[in-house]
Design a protein around this motif. Structure first.
Motif, PDB file in Angstrom:
ATOM      1  N   GLY A  39       0.805  -1.226   0.000  1.00 51.54           N
ATOM      2  CA  GLY A  39       0.000   0.000   0.000  1.00 51.54           C
ATOM      3  C   GLY A  39       0.833   1.269   0.000  1.00 51.54           C
ATOM      4  N   LEU A  43      -0.644   5.018  -0.050  1.00 50.46           N
ATOM      5  CA  LEU A  43      -0.340   5.942   1.047  1.00 50.46           C
ATOM      6  C   LEU A  43       0.223   7.257   0.502  1.00 50.46           C
ATOM      7  CD1 LEU A  43      -0.150   6.525   4.073  1.00 50.46           C
ATOM      8  CD2 LEU A  43       2.112   5.443   4.067  1.00 50.46           C
ATOM      9  N   VAL A 145       5.996   0.223   5.324  1.00 46.43           N
ATOM     10  CA  VAL A 145       4.590  -0.182   5.223  1.00 46.43           C
ATOM     11  C   VAL A 145       4.507  -1.696   5.025  1.00 46.43           C
ATOM     12  CG1 VAL A 145       2.388   0.149   4.004  1.00 46.43           C
ATOM     13  CG2 VAL A 145       4.068   2.016   4.063  1.00 46.43           C
ATOM     14  N   ASP A 147       1.507  -5.069   5.399  1.00 48.60           N
ATOM     15  CA  ASP A 147       0.050  -5.172   5.424  1.00 48.60           C
ATOM     16  C   ASP A 147      -0.414  -6.424   6.143  1.00 48.60           C
ATOM     17  OD1 ASP A 147       0.162  -7.265   3.684  1.00 48.60           O
ATOM     18  OD2 ASP A 147      -0.571  -6.156   1.949  1.00 48.60           O
ATOM     19  N   VAL A 169       3.979   1.285   9.513  1.00 47.80           N
ATOM     20  CA  VAL A 169       2.552   1.315   9.182  1.00 47.80           C
ATOM     21  C   VAL A 169       2.093  -0.108   8.889  1.00 47.80           C
ATOM     22  CG1 VAL A 169       0.849   2.080   7.473  1.00 47.80           C
ATOM     23  CG2 VAL A 169       2.583   3.680   8.304  1.00 47.80           C
ATOM     24  N   ASN A 171      -0.882  -1.698   7.246  1.00 51.22           N
ATOM     25  CA  ASN A 171      -2.010  -1.268   6.418  1.00 51.22           C
ATOM     26  C   ASN A 171      -2.984  -2.428   6.168  1.00 51.22           C
ATOM     27  OD1 ASN A 171      -3.534   0.415   4.700  1.00 51.22           O
ATOM     28  ND2 ASN A 171      -2.356  -0.208   2.895  1.00 51.22           N
ATOM     29  N   LYS A 172      -4.144  -2.090   5.646  1.00 47.90           N
ATOM     30  CA  LYS A 172      -5.199  -3.046   5.255  1.00 47.90           C
ATOM     31  C   LYS A 172      -5.799  -3.766   6.454  1.00 47.90           C
ATOM     32  CE  LYS A 172      -2.837  -3.887   0.854  1.00 47.90           C
ATOM     33  NZ  LYS A 172      -2.561  -4.797  -0.254  1.00 47.90           N
ATOM     34  N   ILE A 202      -3.593   1.056  10.054  1.00 49.06           N
ATOM     35  CA  ILE A 202      -4.537   1.829   9.238  1.00 49.06           C
ATOM     36  C   ILE A 202      -5.209   0.934   8.198  1.00 49.06           C
ATOM     37  CG2 ILE A 202      -3.221   3.993   9.466  1.00 49.06           C
ATOM     38  CD1 ILE A 202      -2.334   3.596   6.509  1.00 49.06           C
ATOM     39  N   SER A 203      -6.304   1.468   7.670  1.00 49.73           N
ATOM     40  CA  SER A 203      -6.897   0.903   6.465  1.00 49.73           C
ATOM     41  C   SER A 203      -7.152   2.078   5.531  1.00 49.73           C
ATOM     42  CB  SER A 203      -8.219   0.206   6.783  1.00 49.73           C
ATOM     43  OG  SER A 203      -8.961   0.066   5.583  1.00 49.73           O
ATOM     44  N   LEU A 204      -6.460   2.077   4.416  1.00 50.47           N
ATOM     45  CA  LEU A 204      -6.663   3.189   3.467  1.00 50.47           C
ATOM     46  C   LEU A 204      -8.033   3.090   2.813  1.00 50.47           C
ATOM     47  CD1 LEU A 204      -3.061   3.308   2.024  1.00 50.47           C
ATOM     48  CD2 LEU A 204      -4.218   5.145   3.279  1.00 50.47           C
ATOM     49  N   ALA A 210      -5.671   8.497   5.794  1.00 55.73           N
ATOM     50  CA  ALA A 210      -4.546   7.918   6.543  1.00 55.73           C
ATOM     51  C   ALA A 210      -4.246   8.756   7.786  1.00 55.73           C
ATOM     52  CB  ALA A 210      -3.308   7.818   5.649  1.00 55.73           C
TER      53      ALA A 210
END
Ligand SMILES: Nc1nc2c(ncn2[C@@H]2O[C@H](COP(=O)(O)OP(=O)(O)OP(=O)(O)O)[C@@H](O)[C@H]2O)c(=O)[nH]1
Ligand SMILES: [Mg+2]
Length: 234
Positions: A39, A43, A145, A147, A169, A171-172, A202-204, A210
């Protein structure tokens, strides 16, 4: 049976250059690295959309065989075309951001010359693996990043990005229930190796701004401003 270790590997991933000297007033350079598909570009796009009204921004992407990520960012008009450029690495992406950073430094010089004055330059690494990090001769701070789709074991597997990045980070998070990943485990394992350095889950998809990463980037920019102010005062 104990594991076997490779000592003094021929393809050593641990060397680095000295941290670059940032002149006060120069654009802050943030590196964004991490495994393939975690991601990073999403991001970068999110940060550009959130910050472009208040800052002078530019983006440099790295890809192995194409300029796919820069093309994506241009197609989605996250910044004017002249603020987005690419390095085509032709080989392992980590070599271009850590070992021979010349092409990236040249591309940054071009961005600076074409868009004065710049406040912030985002440098995206080509998708790589857990061993990839940016040379501190290229960027000032780095985000790594990973995920959730790769499973909740990833922070436990460690590596310089997971451990030493200025911001990790994950992500997802929206995919956690689908892949049976336990976010609390990821957070706990990251905290164990990060010695107080921050981690943002986070989840974009759910939060396209973000938000926690944006807050962290703003904090880095504030720090740079404070340094510039104190340099002027002395
Ligand atoms: N479900 C979900 N998908 C996401 C999220 N963030 C990004 N994606 C998707 O994941 C895919 C890969 O995202 P990219 O931003 O291209 O990943 P990348 O790390 O830049 O990939 P490389 O540059 O090829 O290494 C895309 O299809 C994105 O739409 C998220 O939070 N949730
Ligand atoms: Mg990308």
């Amino acid at each position: 049976m104990p594991p076997h270790f490779i000592d003094g590997a021929p393809h050593d991933h641990s060397h680095d250059r000295p941290r670059r000297e940032r002149t006060p007033g120069e654009a802050l350079r943030i590196g964004i690295g991490g495994p393939v598909g975690s991601g990073k570009t999403a991001l970068v796009a999110a940060l550009c959309r959130q910050l472009r009204a208040e800052l002078s921004l530019a983006v440099l992407t790295n890809d192995i065989y194409t300029t796919e990520d820069a093309d994506f960012l241009r197609r989605h008009a996250v910044l004017p075309d002249e603020r987005i450029t690419a390095v085509q690495t032709g080989g392992c992406p980590h070599t271009a951001i850590r070992d021979d950073i010349t092409a990236n430094l040249d591309a940054i010089d071009d961005l600076i010359a074409a868009n004065p004055p710049l406040d912030l330059i985002l440098v995206e690494s080509g998708g790589d693996n857990l061993t990839a990090t940016f040379s501190s001769g290229l960027i000032d701070v780095q985000i790594f990043v990973i995920d959730v789709a790769g499973g909740d074991k990833v922070p436990r597997k460690g590596g310089p990005g997971v451990t030493f990045s200025d911001l990790l980070v994950v992500n997802k998070t929206d995919l956690a229930p689908l892949v049976g990943a336990d976010l609390a485990v990821m957070e706990r394992d990251a905290a164990k190796v990060r010695d107080g350095r921050p981690t943002a889950l986070i989840s974009l998809t759910d939060d396209p701004a973000a938000t926690p990463v944006l807050a962290w980037v703003r904090e880095q920019l504030r720090r740079v401003d404070d340094t510039a102010d104190s340099a002027v005062a002395h």
